[in-house]
Design an enzyme around this catalytic site. Structure first.
Site, PDB file in Angstrom:
ATOM      1  N   LYS A 167       0.871  -1.181   0.000  1.00  0.00           N
ATOM      2  CA  LYS A 167       0.000   0.000   0.000  1.00  0.00           C
ATOM      3  C   LYS A 167       0.906   1.229   0.000  1.00  0.00           C
ATOM      4  O   LYS A 167       1.957   1.235   0.674  1.00  0.00           O
ATOM      5  CB  LYS A 167      -0.849  -0.041   1.276  1.00  0.00           C
ATOM      6  CG  LYS A 167      -1.913   1.041   1.402  1.00  0.00           C
ATOM      7  CD  LYS A 167      -2.706   0.819   2.701  1.00  0.00           C
ATOM      8  CE  LYS A 167      -3.816   1.832   2.895  1.00  0.00           C
ATOM      9  NZ  LYS A 167      -4.581   1.561   4.156  1.00  0.00           N
ATOM     10  N   SER A 217      -9.480   1.724   3.387  1.00  0.00           N
ATOM     11  CA  SER A 217      -8.614   2.473   2.509  1.00  0.00           C
ATOM     12  C   SER A 217      -7.621   1.620   1.725  1.00  0.00           C
ATOM     13  O   SER A 217      -7.053   2.093   0.746  1.00  0.00           O
ATOM     14  CB  SER A 217      -7.838   3.509   3.325  1.00  0.00           C
ATOM     15  OG  SER A 217      -6.972   2.858   4.237  1.00  0.00           O
ATOM     16  N   SER A 220      -9.499  -0.736   7.607  1.00  0.00           N
ATOM     17  CA  SER A 220      -8.968  -0.503   6.257  1.00  0.00           C
ATOM     18  C   SER A 220      -8.300  -1.699   5.586  1.00  0.00           C
ATOM     19  O   SER A 220      -7.948  -1.625   4.411  1.00  0.00           O
ATOM     20  CB  SER A 220      -7.983   0.672   6.266  1.00  0.00           C
ATOM     21  OG  SER A 220      -8.713   1.880   6.269  1.00  0.00           O
TER      22      SER A 220
END
Lengths: 495, 481
Positions: A86, A161, A185
């Site tokens: 990420k 996210s 997330s």
């Protein structure tokens, strides 16, 4: 498109000598090449560097196989496994943006501990995945750069996210990706994209090099095809880190050791007093069915109560923004990242931050600044922290009676783009099932538990005791073996 | 109306650890800008602080020396504000749980001992340094100082005169030197001081409106600035005016204080517990370990010198003003010197010599035992005090010991009677006129005879002994007559 390969399958294949690292890196790069223009999972793919690294590992493959045969292991390290990070995890010399304009050109001078550990485990990093700006959001729509589409339905969000990481794994671009979970997330996008997502216990994985959203809640974890892969990856990213004071002084353990498929005698807690506005009955049914599957295999189902979970979302949306408002103060245009010049220092700050941050980030900075202000601190931040203690105590009590707690990961499957962006509060309330684990610092995992009528994945969430990921993984893996169906391949890419 | 002055000081002291408080960068002063920086102390995204336990040791030591209660369970907090020299946009500090509380420092004011309360002592990180271009076009920032450990020491409003304020600040410096936790150089910024001052009518309980004085960069200016501010406020109050609550700075060129900012611009620092650090627990063993490193403190030592060595308070004060001076003095006494003589030599000749070269006691060219040896020569009348001073100078310049210098200069006094008696007889024999004068009642004639003998020994004869020998011989002659 066939069923994506797992980490375990790749390792076994390389261990037998059928394949070598560069085969898998090429395989992954090929899928990215063919599908990511439609998905938008990656912000950056570093194919050349990845291939170079994979070829280096090819040269070591014989040596690696030899070491396996002497130890009898089948999976030493993550040898030659392609993966993605990420884009809120720092990678030395490689742009790291947190999907924010303010860091659009930022190149970190150092690497996150997890990146270092995966390099040491001989993984091959392919690139950086999309996210909601600074990990604030649950749809990845708040990325300053691009949308990420749900591989099961391109008109739907992948969740967030860690939406880029979830979509990349779901679409088979990489067998695993790391995400970060502050209020769900990792687990929520895993549920939306039909993959496994593990949020470890707070302190299990070093946060050094993770661009902070809310320091007391953030935790890095893997998104994978299977529970076994999640256990394997956790093995190589966890452990105490002298660079992170909040990393726990744990001792090494084998997280795969309890993955027997056996759940007999384990106690599964179910919570009747937790509910969400707009709860999709399909999800509830799927979760009930999953619990029934576990019970059918000899697990004992017990009722537990989490009376303060009704206040979890409210507490979360004070604590997280408060910490964020302070954590994001460093993006001031002075030392790195984007600067917009101004007449005065204050002018420069205002312009830089006005243009550099997106709407959702600004909203949370304002909420957090307000919650910490003189005269409001006691009423907001302090009470929210007190509520955290009560929520933690609820869990302590519940875990006297059970080994893991089962509940949905999300109230509903993936929603459409812009469906919820007009009403941020409603979107916040959807975090009801995921935020309690962050507030209490507990491990949680999403395991796919069925498909909705619209053909979207639904997720079972299991929560475990602090630092008892092994039992949590045991139950999750047991369910995965027993659930009696295989997840259909992502059909968003078909036709 | 008569007014009483009320002063409180906030003192920042940089701790002399080798590395910064939350990263492993060096703390050295004066190096090229931004050469001691890393991802942590420049606030790079994702970086995290790790507490340097040496800084905790030093803060605890300083707190113990200032008689503070130690909060064995305390924590760090974030103090949030924007400034370019503050890389993270917050300073890691301690808000409601300082490492030390409820202490005091004693000062001697014109012979009276006064206790100044210390409200709190807490640990925090220093900020960087901004350099503003003269034309205002740009600012450059040096982050070498960012993350250097600081302690902030806040006094109670117990100080009543600007002189007391200076004595308090000097006392803090002395204490930090004793504990070896800081070099306390105001000109390098390793000791910084802000002062709050207000006036109130004598007898009134409530404090008057105060001003805060910042940017004081020398011990002298602390007193000067406060004296100016005291007078300024007195003049305002004398005509029934009201003091504006504000921050002022001391301007050393005009020797006045000027407005910096008014209270309305005060910050809301939005303190909250630092989530990147765990709570600080100083267990009993840790505390005991630090306590064991505490030296005898200046005031205790001062009292002991007066008691044990019968020194005047002034001497005791000078000798204990620096740990090393006290150690040196005691070493001289331990080597056999009389305490008052040792004190005179250390305070006078030795410190005079070192001060002239702007050096500290550590740079002494004369070891304590060597000074004791010189003092022994004088005590034994082997050299005069005046000669001793010359000898000391040579010792300083050459590094030679007293015995060598005296021998090489042929300086040693001749006090030995078997050497002196034949000389006395010779002088008496060759100066019959003076002898007659003396015997005739002219006392002064003795002086001429002593002079002759000193001449004969090139000044080395012990004048006292010579005097006595001549007198004895002459009196014998008188009796014969």
């Amino acid at each position: 498109m066939g069923k994506p390969y797992t980490v375990k399958q790749m390792l076994v294949s390389m261990a037998s000598g059928d394949t070598q690292p560069s085969d898998w890196t090429q395989h992954s790069l090929g899928i990215i090449e063919n599908t990511d223009d439609k998905i938008g999972a990656f912000l950056q793919v570093n194919g050349e560097q990845a291939l170079q690294r994979a070829h280096q590992l090819d040269d070591q493959a014989a040596h690696w196989r030899a070491s396996l045969s002497t130890t009898g292991a089948t999976t030493q390290g993550l040898f030659g496994i392609p993966y993605a990070l990420k884009d809120n995890m720092c990678t030395k010399g490689m742009g790291t943006t947190a999907a924010s304009q303010i860091l659009a050109n930022y190149i970190p001078p150092y690497s996150a501990t997890v990146a270092e550990k995966l390099t040491q485990a001989n993984g091959v990093m392919l690139g950086k995945t999309n996210l909601d700006e600074f990990a604030m959001g649950s749809s990845t729509e708040h990325s300053a750069f691009q949308k990420t589409h749900n591989p099961y339905n391109l008109n739907r969000v992948p969740g967030g996210s860690s939406g880029g990481s979830a979509a990349a794994v779901a679409a088979g671009m990489v067998p695993f990706a790391l995400g970060s979970d502050t209020g769900g997330s990792i687990r929520q996008p895993a549920a939306f994209c039909g993959v496994v997502g593990l949020k470890p216990t707070y302190g299990r994985v070093s946060r050094f090099g993770l661009i902070a959203f809310a320091s007391s809640l953030d935790q890095i974890g893997p998104l994978t095809q299977t529970v076994e892969d999640a256990a394997l990856v956790l093995q190589y990213i966890s452990g105490p880190d002298p660079l992170d004071s909040t990393s726990a002084p744990t001792v090494t353990e084998d997280f795969t050791r309890l993955l027997t498929g056996e759940v007999k005698g384990l106690r599964i807690g179910i919570v009747r007093d937790i509910s969400a506005v707009g709860m999709d009955p399909q999800v509830m049914t799927a979760v009930d069915k999953a619990v029934a599957v576990l019970a059918g295999a000899g697990a004992q189902v017990v009722d537990v109560a989490l009376p303060h979970s009704a206040y979890a979302v409210a507490s979360y949306y004070l604590v997280a923004p408060a910490e964020a408002s302070s954590n994001l103060a460093r993006y001031d245009g002075v030392r790195y990242g984007r600067r917009v010049e101004g007449e005065t220092l204050l002018d420069m700050y205002e312009r830089t931050r006005s243009e550099g941050f997106g709407m959702e980030v600004k909203r949370r900075i304002m909420i957090g600044t307000y919650a910490l202000s003189s005269g409001y601190y006691d009423a907001y931040y302090k009470r929210a922290q007190q509520m955290r203690t009560l929520i933690r105590q609820d869990f302590d009590e519940a875990f006297q009676k059970c080994d893991v707690i089962a509940m949905p990961t999300t109230p509903s499957p993936a929603f459409a783009f812009e469906e919820k962006s007009a009403n941020p509060l409603q979107l916040y309330l959807d975090d009801i099932f995921t935020v309690p684990a962050n507030l209490a610092g507990l491990p949680g995992i999403n395991v796919p538990c069925g498909m909705s009528n619209e053909g979207l994945p639904m997720g079972l969430q299991l929560l475990g005791k602090a630092f008892d990921e092994s039992t949590l993984l045991q139950v999750a893996h047991g369910y995965e073996q027993l659930r009696g169906f295989t997840m259909p391949s992502p059909h968003g890419l078909e036709g | 109306m008569e007014f009483e002055t009320v002063i409180g000081l906030e003192v920042h002291v940089e701790l002399n650890t080798n590395t910064k408080i939350f990263c492993s960068c060096k703390t050295s002063f004066g190096d090229p800008p931004n050469t001691h920086v890393c991802p942590v102390c420049t606030g790079q995204p994702g970086s995290l602080p790790v507490l340097n336990e040496r800084a905790v040791d030093m803060a605890v030591k300083a707190a113990l020396a200032l008689h503070c209660q130690i909060n064995q369970d305390c924590k760090f907090d974030r103090k949030n504000y924007f400034y370019p020299d503050l890389p993270k946009g917050y300073q890691i500090s301690q808000f409601d749980q300082p490492i030390g509380e409820h202490g005091y420092l004693e000062i001697d004011v014109h012979g009276d001992r006064k206790r100044i309360g210390i409200t709190r002592l807490h640990l925090e990180e220093d900020a960087g340094k901004s350099q503003h271009a003269a034309d205002g076009s740009h600012t450059l920032v040096d982050y070498n100082r960012t993350g250097v450990p600081l302690i902030e020491i806040v006094s109670e409003p117990d100080i009543r005169t600007p002189e007391e304020a200076r004595l308090y600040l000097e006392g803090i410096r002395e204490m930090m030197h004793y504990c070896d936790v800081s070099d306390c150089r105001m000109e390098e910024g390793s000791l910084r001081c802000d002062a709050n001052i207000s006036l109130r009518p004598v007898g009134q309980q409530e404090f008057g409106l105060k001003t805060e004085l910042k940017n004081i960069n020398s011990f002298r200016f602390v007193q000067k600035g406060l004296e100016y501010e005291e007078q300024r406020q007195r003049e305002i109050l004398a005509v029934g005016g009201e003091v504006v609550q504000e921050t002022r700075r001391f301007d050393d060129v005009s020797q006045t204080t000027l407005t910096m900012r008014s209270k309305e611009e005060a910050h809301d620092y939005r303190y909250f517990p630092e989530p990147d650090l765990v709570g600080l627990h100083i267990d009993d063993a840790w505390l005991a370990r630090v306590r064991a490193t505490l030296p005898e403190l200046p005031m205790e030592k001062r009292d002991r010198y007066i008691r044990q060595y019968q020194l005047p308070a002034y001497d005791a004060g000078v000798l204990t003003s620096d740990l090393a001076i006290g150690e040196y003095f005691e070493a001289v006494v331990a080597a056999g010197a009389d305490a008052k003589s040792a004190s005179n030599w250390v305070m006078g000749d030795l410190l005079g010599y070192l001060n002239g070269r702007s050096e500290g006691i550590a740079a002494t060219p004369v070891a304590a035992v060597e000074l004791a040896e010189l003092i022994a020569f004088i005590a034994a009348d082997r050299v005069s005090i005046k000669q001793g001073k010359d000898v000391f100078k040579v010792m300083c310049e050459t590094g030679k010991d007293a015995k060598t210098v005296i021998r090489e200069a042929g300086m040693e006094q001749i006090s030995d009677m078997s050497t002196l008696l034949p000389l006395v007889d010779a002088v008496l024999a060759s100066n019959p006129k003076s002898v007659q004068d003396f015997l005739g009642g002219k006392e002064k004639a003795l002086g001429a005879l002593v002079g002759q003998l000193m001449k004969a020994t090139q000044g080395q004869a012990n004048p006292g002994v010579v005097n006595q020998l001549l007198r004895d011989r002459l009196n014998a002659l008188k009796a014969v007559e």
